[in-house]
Design a protein around this motif. Structure first.
Motif, short mmCIF file in Angstrom:
data_model
loop_
_atom_site.label_atom_id
_atom_site.label_comp_id
_atom_site.label_asym_id
_atom_site.label_seq_id
_atom_site.Cartn_x
_atom_site.Cartn_y
_atom_site.Cartn_z
N ILE A 287 0.87 -1.18 0.00
CA ILE A 287 0.00 0.00 0.00
C ILE A 287 0.90 1.22 0.00
O ILE A 287 1.71 1.41 0.92
CB ILE A 287 -0.92 0.00 1.24
CG1 ILE A 287 -1.79 -1.26 1.27
CG2 ILE A 287 -1.78 1.26 1.26
CD1 ILE A 287 -2.52 -1.47 2.59
N VAL A 288 0.79 2.05 -1.03
CA VAL A 288 1.64 3.23 -1.16
C VAL A 288 0.81 4.45 -0.80
O VAL A 288 -0.12 4.83 -1.53
CB VAL A 288 2.23 3.34 -2.58
CG1 VAL A 288 3.10 4.59 -2.69
CG2 VAL A 288 3.06 2.10 -2.90
N ASN A 289 1.14 5.07 0.31
CA ASN A 289 0.33 6.13 0.90
C ASN A 289 0.91 7.51 0.60
O ASN A 289 2.03 7.82 0.98
CB ASN A 289 0.24 5.93 2.41
CG ASN A 289 -0.45 7.08 3.11
OD1 ASN A 289 -1.39 7.67 2.58
ND2 ASN A 289 0.03 7.42 4.30
N GLY A 290 0.09 8.35 -0.02
CA GLY A 290 0.54 9.70 -0.38
C GLY A 290 0.09 10.79 0.57
O GLY A 290 0.34 11.97 0.31
N HIS A 291 -0.58 10.44 1.66
CA HIS A 291 -1.08 11.45 2.60
C HIS A 291 -0.78 11.03 4.03
O HIS A 291 -1.15 9.93 4.46
CB HIS A 291 -2.59 11.64 2.41
CG HIS A 291 -3.21 12.53 3.44
ND1 HIS A 291 -2.78 13.82 3.66
CD2 HIS A 291 -4.21 12.32 4.33
CE1 HIS A 291 -3.50 14.37 4.62
NE2 HIS A 291 -4.37 13.47 5.05
N VAL A 292 -0.12 11.88 4.78
CA VAL A 292 0.44 11.53 6.08
C VAL A 292 -0.59 10.92 7.03
O VAL A 292 -0.35 9.87 7.64
CB VAL A 292 1.08 12.78 6.74
CG1 VAL A 292 1.47 12.48 8.18
CG2 VAL A 292 2.30 13.23 5.95
N THR A 293 -1.75 11.55 7.17
CA THR A 293 -2.68 11.06 8.19
C THR A 293 -3.55 9.89 7.72
O THR A 293 -4.47 9.48 8.43
CB THR A 293 -3.56 12.20 8.73
OG1 THR A 293 -4.18 12.89 7.65
CG2 THR A 293 -2.74 13.17 9.55
N ASN A 294 -3.24 9.33 6.58
CA ASN A 294 -3.80 8.03 6.21
C ASN A 294 -3.08 6.90 6.94
O ASN A 294 -3.56 5.77 6.98
CB ASN A 294 -3.63 7.75 4.70
CG ASN A 294 -4.57 8.57 3.85
OD1 ASN A 294 -5.55 9.13 4.32
ND2 ASN A 294 -4.27 8.64 2.56
N ALA A 295 -1.91 7.19 7.50
CA ALA A 295 -1.03 6.14 8.00
C ALA A 295 -1.68 5.27 9.08
O ALA A 295 -1.56 4.04 9.05
CB ALA A 295 0.27 6.75 8.52
N ALA A 296 -2.36 5.90 10.05
CA ALA A 296 -2.94 5.12 11.14
C ALA A 296 -4.08 4.20 10.65
O ALA A 296 -4.07 3.00 10.96
CB ALA A 296 -3.43 6.04 12.24
N PRO A 297 -5.04 4.70 9.86
CA PRO A 297 -6.05 3.79 9.32
C PRO A 297 -5.46 2.68 8.45
O PRO A 297 -5.93 1.54 8.50
CB PRO A 297 -6.97 4.71 8.51
CG PRO A 297 -6.79 6.06 9.10
CD PRO A 297 -5.36 6.10 9.54
N LEU A 298 -4.45 3.00 7.68
CA LEU A 298 -3.85 1.98 6.82
C LEU A 298 -3.14 0.90 7.63
O LEU A 298 -3.15 -0.27 7.27
CB LEU A 298 -2.88 2.62 5.83
CG LEU A 298 -3.53 3.54 4.79
CD1 LEU A 298 -2.47 4.15 3.88
CD2 LEU A 298 -4.59 2.82 3.98
N ARG A 299 -2.55 1.29 8.75
CA ARG A 299 -1.94 0.30 9.63
C ARG A 299 -3.01 -0.62 10.20
O ARG A 299 -2.81 -1.83 10.33
CB ARG A 299 -1.18 0.99 10.76
CG ARG A 299 -0.55 0.03 11.76
CD ARG A 299 0.53 -0.82 11.14
NE ARG A 299 0.85 -1.99 11.95
CZ ARG A 299 1.91 -2.75 11.78
NH1 ARG A 299 2.78 -2.46 10.82
NH2 ARG A 299 2.12 -3.81 12.54
#
Length: 251
Positions: A108-120
């Motif tokens: 999963i390649v995340n381009g927005h910082v605060t997506n990180a917690a939901p993606l985890r």
């Protein structure tokens, strides 16, 4: 290597050649100051993953254009934010169906910082349900040390800053508003703070950093680094297996 451009008869062979690895880009739709468009994070994720997919022959799933952008508030028009649980559910269900299609390695390649917690959280759910699925989350601004250093050069809590403006001048110059760049600079007010404040309380115009310093040349170089360094991660992921073969579901 775009998943959406392949047929059901072609994808099995694509995945066999990629060692069952696929890439899922995720961006956001949110304000990026007066000089960058709301799709900036999505454009970077999409262009980066497309370049890497072509370089590594790994299928790229369709880019998700919405993310968890709640911190950008309603002060400036343009932000369309998902709740964290919505993003978790969306990515979990995409991962499930990718698994049913034969994916066993998912980056999963995340381009927005605060997506990180939901993606985890989505990662935790996917690997718990599918014993033989390996999942990773890679943030575009933290692909490597040199990429991270470039992003934070003018602000630790960067947003629409020098690096992001340079990237857009490189990959999508038509989305940059040159007349607004010079007056877009805004200081990083987050240093030494205890709390995580929303952007409406840390920025006057949605920017954190110095976009006026950006050039297309440095954007070209930064994007090339991102492609090279993410491609290296993808190639490594093709070869990686779990250190031990123990099942999640039994001793």
């Amino acid at each position: 290597m775009q998943w959406s451009m392949r047929t059901w008869t072609e994808l099995p062979n694509d995945l066999a050649e990629s060692q069952q690895l696929a890439i899922l880009p995720i961006g956001a739709t949110e304000q990026h100051g007066p000089h960058l468009t709301t799709g900036m994070d999505t454009v970077i994720s999409d262009r980066l993953c497309l370049a890497v997919a072509e370089k590594t022959n790994v299928p790229m799933l369709p880019t998700i254009p919405y993310g968890c952008s709640l911190g950008h508030s309603r002060r400036w028009p343009g932000t369309i934010a998902l709740q964290p649980m919505t993003l978790i559910t969306l990515v979990k269900e995409i991962g499930d169906w990718a698994y049913y299609s034969g994916v066993r390695r998912l980056i999963i390649v995340n381009g927005h910082v605060t997506n990180a917690a939901p993606l985890r959280c989505a990662l935790e759910m996917l690997r718990a349900e599918h014993d033989d699925l390996m999942v990773a989350v890679v943030n575009t601004a933290q692909i490597s040390e040199r990429v991270s250093k470039a992003h934070c050069a003018d602000a630790q809590d960067w947003h629409a800053n020098r690096a992001e403006t340079a990237l857009m001048l490189s990959v999508a110059p038509d989305t940059v508003r040159p007349h607004a760049i010079q007056d877009a600079d805004d200081a990083d007010r987050t240093v030494d703070l205890v709390f995580s404040h929303p952007v409406n309380r840390t920025s006057t115009n949605g920017v954190t950093g110095m976009p006026s310093l950006a050039t297309r040349e440095e954007g070209d170089e930064l994007f090339a680094w991102m492609v090279e360094d993410l491609a290296d991660i993808v190639e490594k992921a093709k070869r990686e297996n779990a250190p031990l073969p123990h099942s999640y579901f039994s001793s």
